[in-house]
Structures are given as C-alpha cells and as structure tokens.
Design an enzyme around this catalytic site. Structure first.
Site, mmCIF file in Angstrom:
data_model
loop_
_atom_site.group_PDB
_atom_site.id
_atom_site.type_symbol
_atom_site.label_atom_id
_atom_site.label_comp_id
_atom_site.label_asym_id
_atom_site.label_seq_id
_atom_site.Cartn_x
_atom_site.Cartn_y
_atom_site.Cartn_z
ATOM 1 N N LYS A 179 -30.491 9.262 -28.012
ATOM 2 C CA LYS A 179 -29.134 8.811 -27.956
ATOM 3 C C LYS A 179 -29.116 7.912 -29.476
ATOM 4 C CE LYS A 179 -25.174 6.848 -27.432
ATOM 5 N NZ LYS A 179 -23.818 7.291 -27.644
ATOM 6 N N LYS A 201 -25.254 -2.654 -31.908
ATOM 7 C CA LYS A 201 -26.318 -2.770 -30.901
ATOM 8 C C LYS A 201 -27.010 -1.700 -30.924
ATOM 9 C CE LYS A 201 -25.052 -1.333 -27.065
ATOM 10 N NZ LYS A 201 -25.407 -0.050 -26.071
HETATM 11 P P1 NAD Z 1 -17.627 -1.901 -21.632
HETATM 12 O O1 NAD Z 1 -17.657 -3.405 -22.168
HETATM 13 O O2 NAD Z 1 -16.014 -1.608 -21.697
HETATM 14 O O3 NAD Z 1 -18.058 -1.774 -20.146
HETATM 15 C C1 NAD Z 1 -18.926 -2.550 -19.625
HETATM 16 C C2 NAD Z 1 -18.599 -3.013 -18.035
HETATM 17 O O4 NAD Z 1 -19.807 -3.572 -17.704
HETATM 18 C C3 NAD Z 1 -17.595 -3.981 -17.929
HETATM 19 O O5 NAD Z 1 -16.389 -3.379 -17.042
HETATM 20 C C4 NAD Z 1 -18.298 -5.178 -17.904
HETATM 21 O O6 NAD Z 1 -17.316 -6.113 -17.021
HETATM 22 C C5 NAD Z 1 -19.229 -4.648 -17.095
HETATM 23 N N1 NAD Z 1 -20.613 -5.674 -17.049
HETATM 24 C C6 NAD Z 1 -21.078 -6.485 -17.957
HETATM 25 N N2 NAD Z 1 -22.146 -7.111 -17.529
HETATM 26 C C7 NAD Z 1 -22.168 -6.781 -16.082
HETATM 27 C C8 NAD Z 1 -23.170 -7.363 -15.189
HETATM 28 N N3 NAD Z 1 -24.160 -8.413 -15.543
HETATM 29 N N4 NAD Z 1 -22.967 -6.911 -14.014
HETATM 30 C C9 NAD Z 1 -21.957 -6.048 -13.666
HETATM 31 N N5 NAD Z 1 -20.989 -5.534 -14.572
HETATM 32 C C10 NAD Z 1 -21.209 -6.134 -15.676
HETATM 33 O O7 NAD Z 1 -18.399 -1.032 -22.426
HETATM 34 P P2 NAD Z 1 -18.422 0.571 -22.524
HETATM 35 O O8 NAD Z 1 -17.695 1.027 -23.754
HETATM 36 O O9 NAD Z 1 -17.764 1.220 -21.236
HETATM 37 O O10 NAD Z 1 -19.906 1.006 -22.731
HETATM 38 C C11 NAD Z 1 -20.767 1.136 -21.611
HETATM 39 C C12 NAD Z 1 -22.184 1.624 -22.162
HETATM 40 O O11 NAD Z 1 -21.859 3.060 -22.590
HETATM 41 C C13 NAD Z 1 -22.633 0.845 -23.550
HETATM 42 O O12 NAD Z 1 -23.884 0.891 -23.450
HETATM 43 C C14 NAD Z 1 -22.169 1.710 -24.654
HETATM 44 O O13 NAD Z 1 -23.088 1.543 -25.823
HETATM 45 C C15 NAD Z 1 -21.921 3.226 -24.022
HETATM 46 N N6 NAD Z 1 -21.421 4.072 -24.693
HETATM 47 C C16 NAD Z 1 -20.182 3.791 -24.982
HETATM 48 C C17 NAD Z 1 -19.178 4.666 -25.182
HETATM 49 C C18 NAD Z 1 -17.533 4.199 -25.823
HETATM 50 O O14 NAD Z 1 -17.023 5.144 -26.738
HETATM 51 N N7 NAD Z 1 -17.316 3.320 -25.391
HETATM 52 C C19 NAD Z 1 -19.565 5.934 -25.800
HETATM 53 C C20 NAD Z 1 -20.927 6.312 -25.543
HETATM 54 C C21 NAD Z 1 -21.726 5.412 -24.828
#
Ligand code: NAD
Length: 294
Positions: free
Chosen positions: A170, A238
């Site tokens: 990744k 990040k």
């Molecule tokens: P996001 O911030 O939209 O979602 C994260 C969720 O986790 C939120 O709903 C938040 O309320 C919850 N959260 C945070 N801390 C928490 C805790 N301590 N306990 C419980 N819930 C908690 O982020 P995202 O865009 O969905 O990304 C999630 C992961 O996927 C990240 O690691 C990101 O790098 C990866 N990712 C994202 C994408 C994208 O296009 N958004 C693509 C590939 C990978």
C-alpha cells in the site's frame, strides 16, 4: 453458518464497504466513535464499544484513519482485544504502519486470535461499487477465511505475503499515486500557461505513454477545481509518512516522495488538508501565478 462480522470505522470508505457486506447477506455489528455514523448503517446492529463488537463477532474489520486509532480500538480500554473470542480474526483494512501491524498481530495471537492487514486502493468509488483493490498480508489460512468478504468489497484481491506486507505494498501504491498527481499538475499548469486548453492536454497525454488513471479519475476535479474528497490531503500526507519511515527502516532512498510529502504539508498549512489530494494542483498554480483554464 456464515461468520458474524464486526465493522469498526464507518467513514468515507467503511460505510459503503459495510453496506456491501450487509447487502451480500452478512450479519453485521457496527461501531464508530461518532455513534450516528453507525446508526446510519441500515440493517446493522450498533455496539457501544469495540470490545462489545469483538464479543459478538467471528471476523472484526477495522477501517480507521491511522495507526493511533487502530491501536486505540484494538488494544485500548474497552478495545477489541479485551473482548475477542478464541479463534477470531481481525482484518485491518486501514492504511497504517507495517511496524504497528506486526505488533498488533503479535498481541492478537497472544489472545488466541489472528490478524490480517488488508489495506485497499480504489477510493470511495471503489468502496461504493465493491471493486476495491485489496492487498493482503497474513497467513494463507486466514486469507482463505476472509476471502469471501474481500470478494464482496473488492475486485482485485491479492495475498502478497506475511503480516505487514499488505501495508508495504500500500505504501508503494501511495508513492505512485502522489507522484503521478504531482506530475499531472505540473503538466497541466505548464500547458495551460503556455496557451493550451487543459482538457486538450489531458486528451492528448492520456492517449500516449504519459496516459494514467489519475488523468481519468481526477480529470473532473482538476479541470473544475472541485476538490471535495475523495481522498483527503491529510490522509495522503499520513501515507507518505508511512512510506518514508519504511524507506528509512529498510535503507531505501525515496527522494521525490520526500518532496511531495513536503508539498502535502504545505497544502495542509494552507488549510486544504480536508480537500481531495488532487488539490496538489492548486500548489503548482499558486507558485506559477496561473490557474489552469484562465
Ligand atoms: P474517514 O475519516 O472518512 O473514516 C474514518 C472513520 O473512523 C470515521 O467514521 C471516524 O469517526 C472513525 N473513527 C476515528 N477514530 C475512531 C476511533 N478511535 N474509534 C472508532 N471510530 C473511529 O477515513 P476514510 O477515508 O474512510 O479512510 C479510512 C482508511 O482507509 C484510512 O486509513 C485511509 O488512509 C484509507 N483509505 C482511504 C481511501 C479514500 O479514498 N478515502 C482510499 C484508500 C484507503
């Protein structure tokens, strides 16, 4: 009987991924720090703590922002490891440090459970459509166990090696995506300030060796300057931090990654950390005194 699924972290990615699992017929218990986000998930049972999720699940999926949140949810107070059942499987699909992954996996094993790292690429669109690319680190047995779930959430599912290697792949992916967005931004600003319509630049470059997916997927955002995420600048910053740390650990030079990492920090400082990563374009525009298409 189908395995019962726990899902923790229902953000941009987690929500549609969990939705697809429910649609495929899985019984799902959900937890999110902001409870309303879990309640929005139709057809799921909502839990009060990660520990409660673990107590009700055979496979626990996490989709959280970064290493500290995954650590908190797994090993923190009322965390998954406090309630995990013997033989349960944790599948962390967040993008986090491979070093943290290895440590968490060790702790899971101490509790009689096991862990896969299964970060994804393909963005929010891939999550909604169930076409994510999933890169999985862990044992063959755990991979086979989680494969039916991966097939619901993803299109390309690859077992890349032992625990932690999903995160390594990744990090490699995130290098290519960030550096490509940066290169497309430079090309667009150079071409546009030189008098060519930005659409034409993308059309022409897209048909040759320079063609790439960024030009297709981010085309509209870049041309329209509509930088709603998508994938946020702060998350990509990040991820490059993870890549640079891994490079340091393995003794690998990542010179251009380091530059783009600094550019993402610059964007955050300018208040655009919550914008889509294609907003890298605005940095080149500002330092060139030219907005594309103007
Ligand atoms: P996001 O911030 O939209 O979602 C994260 C969720 O986790 C939120 O709903 C938040 O309320 C919850 N959260 C945070 N801390 C928490 C805790 N301590 N306990 C419980 N819930 C908690 O982020 P995202 O865009 O969905 O990304 C999630 C992961 O996927 C990240 O690691 C990101 O790098 C990866 N990712 C994202 C994408 C994208 O296009 N958004 C693509 C590939 C990978």
């Amino acid at each position: 009987m189908a395995e019962k699924i726990g899902f923790i972290g229902l953000g941009i990615m987690g929500h549609p991924m969990a939705e697809n699992l429910i649609e495929a017929g899985y019984d799902l218990v959900a937890y999110n720090r902001t409870r309303e986000k879990a309640e929005e998930l139709e057809g799921a049972t909502v839990a009060d703590t990660p520990r409660e999720v673990a107590g009700q699940s055979d496979i626990i999926i996490t989709m959280l922002p970064d290493s500290p949140q995954v650590e908190e949810v797994l090993e923190g107070e009322d965390g998954v490891l406090e309630g995990i059942k013997e033989g349960a499987l944790i599948v962390d699909m967040s993008t986090i440090s491979p070093v943290v992954t290895e440590e968490l996996s060790r702790q899971a094993q101490e509790m009689g459970a096991s862990m896969l790292d299964a970060p994804v690429s393909g963005g929010d669109v891939g999550a909604i459509e169930g076409t994510l690319s999933i890169m999985v680190g862990g044992s063959e047995e755990d991979f086979e166990r989680a494969l039916p779930l991966f097939e619901v959430m993803g299109g390309t599912v690859t077992h890349v090696g032992p625990v932690g290697t999903g995160q390594v792949v990744k990090a490699a992916n995130q290098i290519v995506v960030a550096l490509t967005i940066e290169a497309v931004s430079e090309a667009l600003v150079l071409g546009s300030k030189g008098g060519v319509a930005p659409e034409k630049i993308l059309d022409v470059l897209g048909g040759g060796l320079a063609g790439n997916k960024i030009m297709e997927v981010k085309r509209e955002k870049m041309l329209e300057h509509s930088f709603d995420p998508g994938f946020r600048v702060e998350l990509h910053h990040k991820d490059l931090g993870i890549a640079l740390a891994a490079g340091r650990e393995y003794g690998v030079t990542l010179p251009v990654t380091a530059v783009v990492d600094q550019m993402l920090q610059d964007l955050k400082t300018r208040g655009r950390g919550d914008r889509d990563h294609s907003a890298l374009l605005t940095l080149i525009e500002e330092s060139s005194g030219h907005e594309i298409g103007s």
